[in-house]
Design a protein around this motif. Structure first.
Motif, PDB file in Angstrom:
ATOM      1  N   MET A   1       0.841  -1.200   0.000  1.00 35.17           N
ATOM      2  CA  MET A   1       0.000   0.000   0.000  1.00 35.17           C
ATOM      3  C   MET A   1       0.872   1.245   0.000  1.00 35.17           C
ATOM      4  SD  MET A   1      -3.272   0.709   2.415  1.00 35.17           S
ATOM      5  CE  MET A   1      -3.386   2.296   3.221  1.00 35.17           C
ATOM      6  N   ALA A   2       0.474   2.190  -0.828  1.00 34.77           N
ATOM      7  CA  ALA A   2       1.185   3.463  -0.870  1.00 34.77           C
ATOM      8  C   ALA A   2       0.926   4.232   0.421  1.00 34.77           C
ATOM      9  CB  ALA A   2       0.725   4.271  -2.085  1.00 34.77           C
ATOM     10  N   GLU A   3       1.542   5.366   0.553  1.00 34.78           N
ATOM     11  CA  GLU A   3       1.357   6.208   1.730  1.00 34.78           C
ATOM     12  C   GLU A   3      -0.100   6.670   1.807  1.00 34.78           C
ATOM     13  OE1 GLU A   3       4.239   9.686   3.559  1.00 34.78           O
ATOM     14  OE2 GLU A   3       4.121   9.361   1.420  1.00 34.78           O
ATOM     15  N   ARG A   4      -0.628   6.796   3.037  1.00 32.34           N
ATOM     16  CA  ARG A   4      -2.010   7.259   3.167  1.00 32.34           C
ATOM     17  C   ARG A   4      -2.082   8.752   2.845  1.00 32.34           C
ATOM     18  NH1 ARG A   4      -6.227   6.912   8.321  1.00 32.34           N
ATOM     19  NH2 ARG A   4      -8.007   7.750   7.161  1.00 32.34           N
ATOM     20  N   MET A   5      -2.945   9.080   1.897  1.00 32.95           N
ATOM     21  CA  MET A   5      -3.073  10.462   1.469  1.00 32.95           C
ATOM     22  C   MET A   5      -4.320  11.084   2.093  1.00 32.95           C
ATOM     23  SD  MET A   5      -0.397  10.584  -0.342  1.00 32.95           S
ATOM     24  CE  MET A   5      -0.377  12.035  -1.396  1.00 32.95           C
ATOM     25  N   GLY A   6      -4.307  12.404   2.219  1.00 34.75           N
ATOM     26  CA  GLY A   6      -5.447  13.049   2.852  1.00 34.75           C
ATOM     27  C   GLY A   6      -5.634  14.489   2.415  1.00 34.75           C
ATOM     28  N   PHE A   7      -6.706  15.061   2.945  1.00 37.94           N
ATOM     29  CA  PHE A   7      -6.996  16.488   2.782  1.00 37.94           C
ATOM     30  C   PHE A   7      -6.867  17.156   4.143  1.00 37.94           C
ATOM     31  CE2 PHE A   7     -10.151  15.568  -0.855  1.00 37.94           C
ATOM     32  CZ  PHE A   7      -9.332  16.120  -1.819  1.00 37.94           C
ATOM     33  N   PHE A   8      -6.223  18.321   4.171  1.00 35.88           N
ATOM     34  CA  PHE A   8      -6.317  19.193   5.337  1.00 35.88           C
ATOM     35  C   PHE A   8      -7.003  20.463   4.847  1.00 35.88           C
ATOM     36  CE2 PHE A   8      -3.852  22.664   7.727  1.00 35.88           C
ATOM     37  CZ  PHE A   8      -4.859  22.811   8.654  1.00 35.88           C
ATOM     38  N   THR A   9      -8.226  20.685   5.330  1.00 36.93           N
ATOM     39  CA  THR A   9      -8.970  21.877   4.924  1.00 36.93           C
ATOM     40  C   THR A   9      -8.850  22.917   6.026  1.00 36.93           C
ATOM     41  OG1 THR A   9     -10.505  20.466   3.685  1.00 36.93           O
ATOM     42  CG2 THR A   9     -11.185  22.737   4.097  1.00 36.93           C
ATOM     43  N   ASP A  10      -8.057  23.951   5.746  1.00 37.31           N
ATOM     44  CA  ASP A  10      -7.815  25.024   6.702  1.00 37.31           C
ATOM     45  C   ASP A  10      -8.855  26.112   6.457  1.00 37.31           C
ATOM     46  OD1 ASP A  10      -6.979  27.155   8.186  1.00 37.31           O
ATOM     47  OD2 ASP A  10      -4.917  27.176   7.421  1.00 37.31           O
ATOM     48  N   THR A  11      -9.941  26.080   7.262  1.00 37.12           N
ATOM     49  CA  THR A  11     -11.055  26.990   6.962  1.00 37.12           C
ATOM     50  C   THR A  11     -10.715  28.450   7.277  1.00 37.12           C
ATOM     51  OG1 THR A  11     -12.131  26.874   9.124  1.00 37.12           O
ATOM     52  CG2 THR A  11     -12.653  25.130   7.551  1.00 37.12           C
ATOM     53  N   SER A  12      -9.612  28.670   7.989  1.00 37.70           N
ATOM     54  CA  SER A  12      -9.276  30.060   8.353  1.00 37.70           C
ATOM     55  C   SER A  12      -8.841  30.866   7.132  1.00 37.70           C
ATOM     56  CB  SER A  12      -8.180  30.083   9.430  1.00 37.70           C
ATOM     57  OG  SER A  12      -6.954  29.638   8.884  1.00 37.70           O
ATOM     58  N   VAL A  13      -8.494  30.197   6.042  1.00 35.46           N
ATOM     59  CA  VAL A  13      -8.106  30.950   4.847  1.00 35.46           C
ATOM     60  C   VAL A  13      -9.083  30.726   3.686  1.00 35.46           C
ATOM     61  CG1 VAL A  13      -5.656  31.136   5.385  1.00 35.46           C
ATOM     62  CG2 VAL A  13      -6.470  29.124   4.178  1.00 35.46           C
ATOM     63  N   CYS A  14     -10.208  30.049   3.986  1.00 34.25           N
ATOM     64  CA  CYS A  14     -11.216  29.851   2.939  1.00 34.25           C
ATOM     65  C   CYS A  14     -11.893  31.185   2.654  1.00 34.25           C
ATOM     66  CB  CYS A  14     -12.249  28.821   3.382  1.00 34.25           C
ATOM     67  SG  CYS A  14     -13.580  28.563   2.178  1.00 34.25           S
ATOM     68  N   ILE A  15     -12.031  31.516   1.358  1.00 35.93           N
ATOM     69  CA  ILE A  15     -12.677  32.775   0.985  1.00 35.93           C
ATOM     70  C   ILE A  15     -14.057  32.531   0.379  1.00 35.93           C
ATOM     71  CG2 ILE A  15     -10.532  34.076   0.708  1.00 35.93           C
ATOM     72  CD1 ILE A  15     -10.785  33.527  -2.346  1.00 35.93           C
ATOM     73  N   GLY A  16     -14.514  31.293   0.389  1.00 31.84           N
ATOM     74  CA  GLY A  16     -15.869  30.994  -0.081  1.00 31.84           C
ATOM     75  C   GLY A  16     -16.051  31.154  -1.577  1.00 31.84           C
ATOM     76  N   CYS A  17     -15.015  30.918  -2.362  1.00 28.48           N
ATOM     77  CA  CYS A  17     -15.128  31.150  -3.808  1.00 28.48           C
ATOM     78  C   CYS A  17     -15.809  29.995  -4.526  1.00 28.48           C
ATOM     79  CB  CYS A  17     -13.750  31.391  -4.417  1.00 28.48           C
ATOM     80  SG  CYS A  17     -12.681  29.920  -4.436  1.00 28.48           S
ATOM     81  N   LYS A  18     -15.903  28.852  -3.883  1.00 31.09           N
ATOM     82  CA  LYS A  18     -16.552  27.651  -4.435  1.00 31.09           C
ATOM     83  C   LYS A  18     -15.829  27.082  -5.653  1.00 31.09           C
ATOM     84  CE  LYS A  18     -21.157  29.188  -2.978  1.00 31.09           C
ATOM     85  NZ  LYS A  18     -22.565  29.235  -3.274  1.00 31.09           N
TER      86      LYS A  18
END
Lengths: 278, 330
Positions: A1-18
């Motif tokens: 198995m390859a390395e476990r990949m993921g998402f880190f969603t840092d909402t403090s810099v989200c600008i809501g652009c969608k």
């Protein structure tokens, strides 16, 4: 198995652009999810579902009056940390939600056909050629992510762009995010980076900053897609303490076995002292 | 947010994203799913009654319950397939054997149980069938010799799969994130087992001459009593999560189910005295068992639709843990 990949969603810099919502739909060919005016701030998407694999939440933080505990001094006070000076709106929270790709994934556990499987990247993906649309994964998910596309009959959700990962590319949403609010990478690396980030934010006077889904000891064994939030999870529509339902499965079978034995016992009792006829 | 404004009710105070649900409601349709839950339970309990009736020499009751068992399993399987988003792929259910999935285990239980109930029913029915081209195979001497023994063996084996048929559906519902189901995982199997026994007893007394239906009536009484007690205990222990079983559509259905089950169960005590009493009791118990399943499904939906039932118990759990962890840094 390859390395476990993921998402880190840092909402403090989200600008809501969608841009993440759009990129996801375009890359994965996800059909439209209805053109509805929901009157929930700038969010007309609503939530994750079969046709929505990234969802940007908009939370308007009301200006609290001086009489309320913890409130600012009304109009006399300085503008909020985000600098928002609106009619009764002091600040904004924006967050791009996605499938959590749980370590202990309830959808995968309960899938009766093996259509849901764990990839070599540690993500959870539906095999569309196997899914028979039983719908069991839908109420099993503690986050309300996966759903059945009724006109198609099968279950759909985020694949963390399994096809792009196989080609060495990052998922479409992370690629499109203009502020790096969505970060993709090896999960361990992301967790370390997120820890640094949350400590820095707290040090800068944001005591509300907290990581969500980053703890490998939580009810789902940690999320493959985790978040930095600036308020309680439920404000973003996330469960505060999700637990994989199959954790209690052995106990459930024990209670069912007890009930099954009682059924046999009650039947035996019904025949007690009654001779047969003929 | 809608709720947070109504802070006058302290226990319901919680925060949410525009009052939207957190989890997805079960997408299983009505009447498919609740009718399957009823039919599966009926079939399972009928198999147990059939085996006991066979052993104790209640031949008419054994025949009636064997036929009930196969009819329930076959019709139930039909509803289950129709419920799938891709019915043509129903055989994918037997693609894997997966103990972590109650639906996978249920598919195997249903497959085994249907086969056994079918064989038991054919064996019981064979002597009563008229001679024809279709039944010629049953008259073929090796078959005719082996069939009764095979039927009895199948009936005995179905007495093992039957109780699982009647209770696995409780695990099926409880093994979800739906608060009103998951937290009820102790009582739901007893509720379903009792309801199944009452339903099978009702079918037995409706399909058997009164003089030979004594055990069916007794089973109906015991089943109705178990269902009533399990339901009451469940609502008592669930606390705030009992609310979905008490209010709205689910509440109405559960109240009707309780009345029908209790009434039918009481009538079953005296149903041996007359045909009308038997019919009234049997139909009331059958309707009660159906209403129970429709009510439980509606309660699950209601508890998924309101974020309160997801957020408040989880928040309490976190708050209960918080003091312990707050001591360490302080």
């Amino acid at each position: 198995m390859a390395e476990r990949m993921g998402f880190f969603t840092d909402t403090s810099v989200c600008i809501g652009c969608k841009a993440c919502e759009v990129a996801c739909k375009e890359w994965n060919d996800v059909p439209d999810d209805g053109f509805v005016f929901r009157a929930t701030s700038y969010d007309n998407t609503g939530g994750l579902g079969a046709d929505t694999w990234r969802h940007v939440a908009f939370i308007e933080q009301p200006r609290r009056g001086p009489e309320e505990p913890g409130g600012r001094e009304g109009s006399k006070g300085p503008p909020g940390p985000e600098g928002a000076e609106g009619q009764g709106v002091e600040g904004w929270l924006m967050s791009s939600d996605v499938c959590k790709h749980c370590t202990h994934a309830a959808c995968l556990d309960v899938c009766p056909t093996g259509a849901l499987f764990r990839t070599e990247f540690g993500t959870v993906v539906v095999q569309e050629d196997v899914c028979n649309g039983c719908g069991y994964c839908v109420p099993a998910c503690p986050y309300g992510v996966i759903d059945r596309r009724e006109r198609d009959g099968r279950a759909f959700k985020c694949t963390m762009c399994y096809d792009r990962q196989l080609g060495g590319l990052e998922p479409a949403c992370a690629k499109a995010c203009p502020t790096d609010s969505i970060q993709f990478g090896p999960l361990e690396e992301l967790r370390a980076r997120a820890q640094e980030r949350v400590e820095r934010l707290r040090g800068e006077g944001r005591p509300q900053a907290r990581l969500y889904g980053a703890d490998p000891d939580d009810g789902v064994g940690g999320d493959g897609a985790f978040f930095l939030l600036l308020d309680e999870p439920e404000v973003y529509g996330l469960p505060p303490d999700p637990v994989v339902t199959t954790r209690d499965l052995p106990a459930m079978w024990r209670w069912a076995a007890g009930a099954a034995l009682c059924l046999v016992g009650a039947t035996a009792l019904s025949f007690l002292g009654r001779g047969g006829n003929r | 947010m809608r709720r947070a404004e109504q802070a006058m009710v302290p226990e319901a105070e919680f925060r949410s994203y525009y009052g939207q649900p957190i989890i997805k409601p079960p997408i299983w349709h009505e009447p498919h799913m609740p009718v399957y839950l009823y039919l599966g339970g009926l079939s399972g309990a009928a198999s147990v009654l059939a085996a006991a009736a066979g052993v104790t020499g209640h031949r008419r009751l054994a025949l009636a319950t064997r036929l009930t068992a196969v009819a329930g399993a076959a019709a139930g399987a039909g509803f289950l397939v129709a419920e799938l988003g891709r019915p043509e792929r129903f055989l994918n259910m037997l693609r894997v054997f997966k103990p972590t999935s109650p639906m996978s285990m249920g598919s195997w239980i249903l497959a085994a149980h249907s086969g056994l109930a079918g064989l038991a029913a054919v064996a019981a029915l064979a002597p009563h069938l008229p001679d024809s081209a279709a039944t010629a195979v049953l008259r073929f001497s090796p078959v005719a010799v082996a069939l009764p023994a095979a039927g009895d063996a199948a009936a005995a084996a179905a007495a093992l799969t039957g109780p699982l048929m009647s209770t696995y559906t409780a695990v099926l519902l409880a093994d979800t994130a739906v608060p009103a189901w998951h937290e009820a995982h102790r009582e739901l199997p007893f509720l379903f087992a009792g309801s199944a026994l009452a339903a099978a007893g009702a079918a037995g007394m409706l399909a058997t001459p009164r003089a030979q239906a004594g055990p069916a009536r007794a089973a109906a009484v015991l089943g109705a009593a178990a269902e009533t007690v399990a339901g009451a205990l469940m609502e008592r222990r669930l606390g705030m999560l009992a609310e979905p079983y008490r209010v709205g559509k689910a509440g109405r259905r559960m109240r009707i189910a309780r009345a029908l089950t209790a009434g039918g169960g009481l009538l079953a005590v005296v149903a041996g005295r007359g045909r009308a009493l038997t019919a009234l009791s049997g139909l009331a118990l059958t309707a009660g068992a159906l209403f129970t399943r429709f009510g439980v499904l509606a309660a699950g939906r209601a508890s998924a639709a309101d974020p309160k039932y997801t957020v408040v118990p989880q928040r309490r759990r976190l708050d209960d843990r918080a003091p312990a962890s707050a001591e360490t840094p302080g």
